[in-house]
Design an enzyme around this catalytic site. Structure first.
Site, mmCIF file in Angstrom:
data_model
loop_
_atom_site.group_PDB
_atom_site.id
_atom_site.type_symbol
_atom_site.label_atom_id
_atom_site.label_comp_id
_atom_site.label_asym_id
_atom_site.label_seq_id
_atom_site.Cartn_x
_atom_site.Cartn_y
_atom_site.Cartn_z
ATOM 1 N N GLU A 125 -39.694 -21.316 94.976
ATOM 2 C CA GLU A 125 -39.616 -20.821 96.304
ATOM 3 C C GLU A 125 -38.527 -21.494 97.221
ATOM 4 O O GLU A 125 -38.640 -23.063 97.082
ATOM 5 C CB GLU A 125 -41.155 -21.237 96.998
ATOM 6 C CG GLU A 125 -40.953 -21.047 98.572
ATOM 7 C CD GLU A 125 -42.108 -21.382 99.311
ATOM 8 O OE1 GLU A 125 -43.193 -22.272 98.590
ATOM 9 O OE2 GLU A 125 -42.246 -21.019 100.690
ATOM 10 N N ILE A 192 -47.073 -18.412 98.559
ATOM 11 C CA ILE A 192 -45.801 -19.333 99.272
ATOM 12 C C ILE A 192 -46.048 -19.264 100.597
ATOM 13 O O ILE A 192 -46.899 -18.470 101.138
ATOM 14 C CB ILE A 192 -44.331 -18.686 98.657
ATOM 15 C CG1 ILE A 192 -44.412 -17.294 99.296
ATOM 16 C CG2 ILE A 192 -44.214 -18.835 97.245
ATOM 17 C CD1 ILE A 192 -42.956 -16.723 98.886
#
Ligand code: ACO
Length: 395
Positions: A125, A192
């Site tokens: 991420e 995320i």
């Protein structure tokens, strides 16, 4: 002055749509030049070779040097992402699950990418990404991303996900990110961080690409393709302009001037490799039939018009002995019928072009104040009206 050759004589808003491809080649002193292909990150790459620029992967692991780097990065992210609360940035930068690639120029950090690896889910991420203001748009952002790609390959992770700031979508696209996420939603959804004003983007990586060299490889490939195209194209050739343009722009009517140019006198056009057959292949048979039908109808209407009698047959040069020394490109209705039957008029514009030329020839040779001139005016007005009424948008 040399001008670009018009592709087909155009009449106002009456042509079937065609693709326009920008000519990438230029010709200087008879030499065809292939456009230079720029490598976006060439400058920072050279700096790294020269030892001016270096990259480090850092994280909050208690190492004083790394801690210092994290603080610098936090400052850069805060400045470059003013909408993000500083406390939030500090928290994530210092989060021990996060890491960063820091870009260091002569001892000073000038940019970085903060990221969190999810090894078991095969993605990284990207949390923050920034380059200091003074160093932006010089290729550093691209080079930084390429370093992160190399790092990802090293640790065996093959996807990047990010909520890109909407103003930075262009930058991420140029780094290979797409707006479609090809990963399973269940692998990343809820895992995320989600941001307002951000757009989810995905970049899939391959382990067989050397991302540090990819821009150079792409440059070589583009050069090669352009080099091959160069041998196949005549697009770079320029021709001197048609004199008709010069004459008729004076009358403020350049569009009609183009239409006056005889389509079959397009020697430069034919020499570029253009041919009616090739054009026909671009247009579906149904459209071709429709064009033929429209052209036949228009020509018949012209033939049957009460003012058409001076134009029905070619001018007899044995009777009008000086005609052909005045008129360079003669045309008449019978000749047009033959051309139509032979399949010459593959666009409506080509027939229009011949009709206009026929009228212009008559006006030029006879001058004003006579029956021929009056016939030309009347016929012209009527066929232009008919022309404008043709529903070409149905083609
Ligand atoms: N929007 C559109 N295109 C951009 C942008 C942007 N904001 N920034 C750069 N580009 C383009 C460049 O014009 C260049 O294209 P080109 O080579 O075809 O002309 C290409 O992207 C790469 O440019 P680089 O010079 O390699 O990138 P740069 O060093 O400027 O770094 C970055 C890009 C990191 C976005 C930098 O401009 C920056 O720090 N911006 C402010 C912070 C920011 O917006 N960060 C991203 C937030 S989203 C997130 O962090 C998850």
């Amino acid at each position: 002055m040399a001008v670009q050759l018009p592709v087909v004589p155009q009449a106002p808003k009456q042509s079937v749509g065609a693709h326009v491809i920008e000519n990438p080649f230029t010709e200087v002193n008879g030499e065809v030049h292939v456009p230079e292909v720029r490598i976006r990150d060439a400058f920072p790459k050279q700096e790294e070779k020269d030892g001016i620029l270096e990259f480090k992967v850092v994280q909050n692991d208690g190492d004083p040097e790394n801690m210092k780097a994290m603080v610098y990065l936090k400052d850069i992210f805060s400045k470059q992402l003013p909408k993000m609360p500083t406390e939030y940035i500090s928290r994530l930068v210092l989060d021990r699950r996060h890491q960063a690639v820091a870009m260091v120029k002569q001892g000073t950090i000038i940019g970085g990418i903060q990221f969190r690896p999810f090894k078991e889910r095969n993605f990284i991420e990207i949390v923050f990404c920034a380059v200091t203001r003074q160093q932006q748009v010089r290729g550093y952002g691209s080079y930084l991303m390429n370093h992160l790609k190399k790092h990802a390959q090293r640790v065996g992770i093959y996807n990047f996900l990010t909520y890109a700031d909407n103003f930075a979508i262009g930058y991420f696209k140029k780094q290979g990110f797409t707006l479609e996420v090809e990963m399973e939603k269940s692998d990343w959804m809820g895992v995320i961080k989600d941001y307002d004003g951000g757009t989810m983007m995905h970049c899939a990586l391959s382990d067989s690409i050397d991302y540090m060299e990819a821009p150079v490889i792409l440059q070589r490939q583009r050069r090669y393709v352009l080099g091959v195209l160069k041998t196949l194209t005549t697009q770079h050739q320029r021709w001197s302009g048609f004199k008709e343009f010069a004459e008729y722009t004076k009358d403020k009517d350049p569009v009609t001037a183009v239409a006056r140019i005889a389509a079959d006198k397009f020697a430069p056009l034919l020499s570029t490799g253009w041919n009616p057959e090739g054009y026909r292949k671009l247009v579906s048979p149904a459209v071709q039939r429709k064009i033929l039908e429209i052209n036949r109808e228009l020509l018949l209407a012209v033939k049957e018009d009460k003012s058409s009698w001076p134009f029905l047959l070619p001018v007899d040069g044995t009777v009008v002995t000086n005609y052909y020394s005045y008129v360079e490109d003669p045309i008449d209705i019978q000749t047009m019928e033959r051309k139509l039957d032979a399949g010459f008029y593959i666009t409506q514009d080509m027939l229009y072009s011949d009709l206009i030329r026929m009228i212009e020839n008559c006006k030029t040779y006879n001058g004003t104040g006579n029956v021929y001139y009056e016939c030309a005016l009347a016929l012209e007005a009527r066929f232009i009206k008919k022309w404008k009424a043709i529903p070409l948008d149905q083609l």
